[in-house]
Design a protein around this motif. Structure first.
Motif, short mmCIF file in Angstrom:
data_model
loop_
_atom_site.label_atom_id
_atom_site.label_comp_id
_atom_site.label_asym_id
_atom_site.label_seq_id
_atom_site.Cartn_x
_atom_site.Cartn_y
_atom_site.Cartn_z
N GLN A 37 2.81 11.12 -2.03
CA GLN A 37 2.79 10.08 -3.05
C GLN A 37 4.21 9.58 -3.25
O GLN A 37 5.16 10.37 -3.17
CB GLN A 37 2.25 10.67 -4.35
N ALA A 38 4.35 8.30 -3.53
CA ALA A 38 5.69 7.77 -3.81
C ALA A 38 5.61 6.73 -4.90
O ALA A 38 4.67 5.95 -4.96
CB ALA A 38 6.29 7.15 -2.56
N ARG A 55 -0.96 8.61 0.09
CA ARG A 55 -1.50 8.65 1.46
C ARG A 55 -2.19 9.98 1.70
O ARG A 55 -1.67 11.03 1.33
CB ARG A 55 -0.37 8.45 2.48
N SER A 62 5.29 9.10 6.58
CA SER A 62 5.93 8.26 5.57
C SER A 62 5.26 8.39 4.21
O SER A 62 4.03 8.36 4.12
CB SER A 62 5.85 6.80 6.03
N PRO A 63 6.04 8.51 3.14
CA PRO A 63 5.43 8.45 1.81
C PRO A 63 5.12 7.00 1.39
O PRO A 63 4.35 6.79 0.48
CB PRO A 63 6.51 9.05 0.89
N LEU A 64 5.71 6.04 2.09
CA LEU A 64 5.48 4.63 1.75
C LEU A 64 4.45 4.03 2.70
O LEU A 64 4.29 4.48 3.83
CB LEU A 64 6.77 3.82 1.88
N VAL A 65 3.80 2.99 2.22
CA VAL A 65 2.84 2.26 3.04
C VAL A 65 3.44 0.87 3.30
O VAL A 65 3.89 0.22 2.36
CB VAL A 65 1.49 2.12 2.30
N GLY A 66 3.46 0.47 4.53
CA GLY A 66 3.98 -0.86 4.85
C GLY A 66 3.03 -1.95 4.39
O GLY A 66 1.82 -1.74 4.30
N ALA A 67 3.59 -3.13 4.09
CA ALA A 67 2.76 -4.26 3.68
C ALA A 67 1.73 -4.54 4.76
O ALA A 67 2.02 -4.48 5.95
CB ALA A 67 3.63 -5.48 3.43
N GLY A 68 0.50 -4.83 4.33
CA GLY A 68 -0.57 -5.13 5.27
C GLY A 68 -1.34 -3.91 5.73
O GLY A 68 -2.26 -4.02 6.53
N GLU A 69 -0.97 -2.73 5.21
CA GLU A 69 -1.63 -1.51 5.67
C GLU A 69 -2.29 -0.72 4.56
O GLU A 69 -2.58 0.47 4.72
CB GLU A 69 -0.61 -0.64 6.41
N GLN A 87 -0.16 -7.01 0.18
CA GLN A 87 0.10 -5.70 0.78
C GLN A 87 -1.16 -5.14 1.45
O GLN A 87 -1.10 -4.15 2.17
CB GLN A 87 0.50 -4.70 -0.31
N HIS B 164 11.65 10.86 -5.51
CA HIS B 164 10.46 10.45 -6.25
C HIS B 164 9.22 10.36 -5.38
O HIS B 164 8.29 9.62 -5.70
CB HIS B 164 10.71 9.12 -6.97
N LEU B 357 0.05 -10.01 7.90
CA LEU B 357 -0.19 -9.91 6.46
C LEU B 357 -1.28 -10.90 6.07
O LEU B 357 -1.48 -11.90 6.73
CB LEU B 357 1.09 -10.23 5.69
#
Lengths: 202, 619
Positions: A37-38, A55, A62-69, A87, B164, B357
């Motif tokens: 989680q982020a 996720r 990755s803790p982040l999700v790219g835009a569009g995913e 996003q 975080h 996108l």
């Protein structure tokens, strides 16, 4: 069933998005996924926009999700629902809370707040799998509008289940166990009802 | 046991497992939760220091005493602590000293996105970089071992997405627990139990300060002897890094080799599933042979790192061709999309992997800037400052939000403690206007004090407003020397601002309740006529503090008196809404108060020229 599921939660500071993200990441882990989680703290605590990613997957880097995913979208507020719309992956699952929190740029400035027709039309351009839930109203009828975030999680759980997105281990009871571990004892019953009421909106 | 922890929680856990005895910090996003978490463990001492330099000095003192010690801060905090960081490198320590820097790529809550790995190179100090919560814990423990093995402070560099983000961590036990289990052992055995180190636990018997001036007194004659020591030391760490288990090669397709570290490792693994990866847990000093061997094993070498080309430049200096910032931006933070799209552009990945996108035009959306909360005690003073049209040199804290329209009352803000001295400099440069500096209580203790002393000593007419809301607000309600409590929940002497300011020699000092708008205006006008330093202290606890919440009473707009003049909108309160009801004459919307947000601070009621907003019922 998808190997990796990307969630985006979007709302306004104070709406319970962080608790919801915490529930989601723990539910994922309880179901046997690797889960991450982020979120961004800080300035967002002062009534600004808040977003959180969660996720679940066999292996999650990755803790982040790219835009569009983004596969699953949980929007707590209508303007924020639109703000983060690009996003999403086309056809993403979405739970949209029908709450408006007008920012100060609207309440005492000259900007205008988007209406519901625009909200629904724009979301429909990205996905036909969105459900609209009035979380505050449903939770309010159950006795406390602050349980709105659990209503939304209920809706989300049913939506994921209906789409066959997640592992079968993910029963409503598995969700409730995590939720109940995070609320004071006197609110357990309220939250059970809120979760169930959310499930029934789907 | 496995638990989901944030990176910050994991660092706190690691510090506890490593047997840290003393930890000191100044709050700063994204680092704040480390000390809050650490303070909850048994048998530890943790404190909020007045600033980051003090925090590092406190940790140094503990480490000189042979106790493992930790200082944590956000990246710009290390600028404040740089002097201490540099001498600590020169002297070394008796027990492990770890300094945590939490960098903020993309500046989610910061004034810059400086890359603090530069400090490691600058100070000849090893730098460790975790890429998730498990590593945050493991590398915290490893940092203490490294610190003691090489007699050096260690910089543990985190970034926002490590601090975080939450991921699974295997929990261990504390070094002190391990020691107490073998309580009868000789102290030598105790040392064995906790690793390579010197004594690093609370049970240590040493209670006197080391008498070793050649090492701990950095006068020039000693310092010239220490400098070669630290140059040799950093070379020895570099040699150690060659086989350091946290520097590892993950084999893959030899077509592409990636050197990466920190959270960028996660993006690299996500995007390049087949590439060979050299994952560096230690990013300073770098293992040259390991890098050389890795480079020789692949056809094309790239470096994926956020912010500065820190690894890339070092690799290039080794004479090894590689690419980095020509592909991946040195501005902002990465995510899988940024890495993937940059790689496609550079021909590292096929264009077919491009993710389209939705590109829906959602139409205009209202901005949602962070604003001063309803009932914020800073609001009244900013309303008056805006009205007086004076230049305001601001500072870092919630009150920086006095910048946001409609208050629009801050004209400079650079770093903690800057405002007062910037105002002084502007006055000395012949500014034709009167300058007001605005600073919060915690920031005043942080670095405002020396600046105010400078105003008095060098005699300018800067008017300083200290906005005392009895808490360190922006980072989420931490204690400070003005609150009467410590991080560990003990009561403490409250340092009173007014006597302190008077003791500095400021003759014109007044404390005014922060919600008394007229009195703030009157006092400011009076001070602006003087040609001397003056300090106005506005005092009222933050409206979000539990005690203050008990006093919330929502006010109401008396619709028959309101004529839609909009004056109350100019205080920028989120609880004041535009009503659907229009005034018949002016055809402007009347005001409406959101009872769920209003705290009853009465600033709007005082501003209203028509008495159309109720005051609180008399107590």
């Amino acid at each position: 069933m998808k190997d990796t599921i990307n969630f985006l939660l979007a709302g306004v500071g104070g709406q319970g998005t962080i608790l919801a993200a915490d529930v989601l990441v723990n539910v994922g882990m309880a179901a046997g996924y690797q889960a991450k989680q982020a979120e961004v703290h800080g300035m967002s605590q002062r009534g600004g926009s808040v977003t959180s990613f969660v996720r679940w997957g066999k292996i999650v880097y990755s803790p982040l999700v790219g835009a569009g995913e983004v596969d699953v979208y949980l929007a707590f507020e209508k303007a924020e629902a639109l703000r983060n719309l690009n996003q999403l992956r086309a056809g993403a699952l979405a739970v949209i809370n029908l709450q408006a929190i007008e920012p100060i740029t609207v309440t005492s400035g000259g900007q205008s707040y988007p209406d519901d027709d625009r909200l629904r039309a724009k979301i429909a351009e990205v996905t036909d799998k969105a459900v609209y839930v009035d979380g505050e109203c449903i939770a309010g009828e159950l006795g406390n509008s602050r349980a709105a975030n659990v209503v939304l999680l209920g809706a989300l759980s049913a939506l994921i289940e209906a789409a066959g997105l997640a592992r079968p281990e993910l029963t409503p009871e598995a969700w409730l166990k995590v939720i109940e571990g995070r609320v004071p004892a006197k609110y357990v019953e309220l939250n059970r009802k809120a979760f169930q009421a959310g499930r029934e909106t789907v | 046991m496995i638990r989901l922890l944030s990176g910050n929680e994991a660092v706190a856990r690691g510090a506890w497992e490593a047997g840290v005895a003393v930890a000191s910090a100044y709050p700063g996003t994204p680092s704040t939760e480390i000390l809050e978490e650490f303070a909850r463990f048994p048998n530890v001492y943790a404190e909020w220091a007045t600033n980051e330099k003090v925090a590092v000095d406190v940790a140094v003192g503990a480490a000189y005493m042979g106790r493992r010690a930790l200082a944590t801060m956000k990246h710009v905090g290390l600028n404040v602590a740089a002097d201490s960081f540099m001498y600590a490198s020169m002297t070394g320590i008796e027990a492990g000293l770890v300094i945590v820097t939490a960098d903020d790529p993309a500046m989610h809550s910061s004034q810059n996105e400086q890359d603090n790995r530069m400090f490691a190179k600058f100070g000849r100090v090893p730098c460790l970089e975790p890429s998730d919560s498990q590593e945050a814990k493991d590398l915290t423990i490893a940092a203490f071992e490294l610190s003691e093995r090489f007699d050096t402070p260690v910089l543990l560099r985190l970034t926002t997405r490590v601090c975080h983000s939450t991921s699974a961590v295997e929990l261990g036990e504390s070094a002190n627990q391990r020691i107490s289990k073998s309580a009868n052992d000789e102290s030598a055995n105790v040392r064995m139990a906790v690793g390579q180190s010197a004594i690093c636990n609370l049970q240590s018997t040493i209670r006197t300060f080391p008498r070793n001036p050649a090492k701990y007194v950095m006068v020039p004659s000693n310092a010239v002897k220490r400098h070669p020591v630290i140059e040799v030391r950093i070379r020895a760490v570099a040699e150690f890094a060659e086989t350091y288990p946290f520097n590892r090669i993950e084999p893959g397709d030899r077509g592409l080799g990636i050197i990466t570290a920190g959270v960028a490792y996660q993006y690299a693994k996500e995007v390049f599933s087949n590439a060979a990866v050299l994952k560096l847990g230690m990013t300073w000093p770098l293992p040259e042979k390991l890098i050389r061997n890795f480079a020789a094993s692949v056809d094309r070498l790239i470096v994926i790192e956020e912010l500065d080309p820190f690894i890339e430049e070092a690799v290039k200096l080794m004479g090894i061709p590689c690419e980095g910032k020509s592909i991946f931006s040195l501005i902002g933070e990465f995510d899988p999309r940024v890495v993937r799209e940059s790689a496609i552009k550079a021909g590292l990945l096929p264009a077919a992997l491009h993710v389209t996108l939705p590109a829906v035009d959602v139409g205009p959306l209202p901005g949602r800037p962070p604003v001063l909360c309803a009932g914020c005690p800073h609001r009244g003073a900013f309303y008056i400052l805006n009205k007086l049209k004076v230049p305001v040199n601001g500072d870092i804290g919630c009150y920086t939000l006095g910048l946001i329209p409609p208050l629009s009352a801050i004209h400079s803000c650079g770093c903690m403690g800057a405002g007062i001295a910037v105002a002084h400099g502007a006055v000395k440069a012949g500014s034709s206007e009167r300058h007001v500096a605005v600073i919060g209580d915690s920031t005043f203790f942080h670095t405002g004090l020396p600046a105010l002393a400078n105003v008095v000593y060098n005699q300018s007419n800067v008017v300083t407003i200290i906005m005392d809301n009895r808490v360190t607000g922006m980072t989420g309600h931490q204690e400070n020397p003005g609150t009467g409590h410590t991080l560990m929940g003990k009561t403490a002497p409250r340092i009173e601002l007014e006597p302190l300011v008077r003791a500095l020699g400021v003759k014109h000092v007044k404390t005014v309740p922060a919600f008394h708008v007229d009195e703030i205006e009157k006092t400011l006008k009076e001070y602006l006529k003087l040609d001397e330093p003056a300090v106005l202290i506005t005092e009222e606890p933050c409206a979000l503090l539990p005690e203050a919440r008990k006093r919330w009473v929502p006010l109401v707009v008396l619709a028959d008196k309101c004529n839609g003049c909009t004056l109350c909108f100019r205080i920028g309160c989120p609880a004041i809404l535009k009503s659907d009801e229009l005034d018949e004459k002016t055809q402007r919307p009347k005001a409406l108060i959101d009872a769920s947000l209003c705290t009853g601070c009465e600033v709007c009621a005082q501003v209203c020229p028509r008495d159309a907003i109720s005051f609180r019922p008399a107590a």
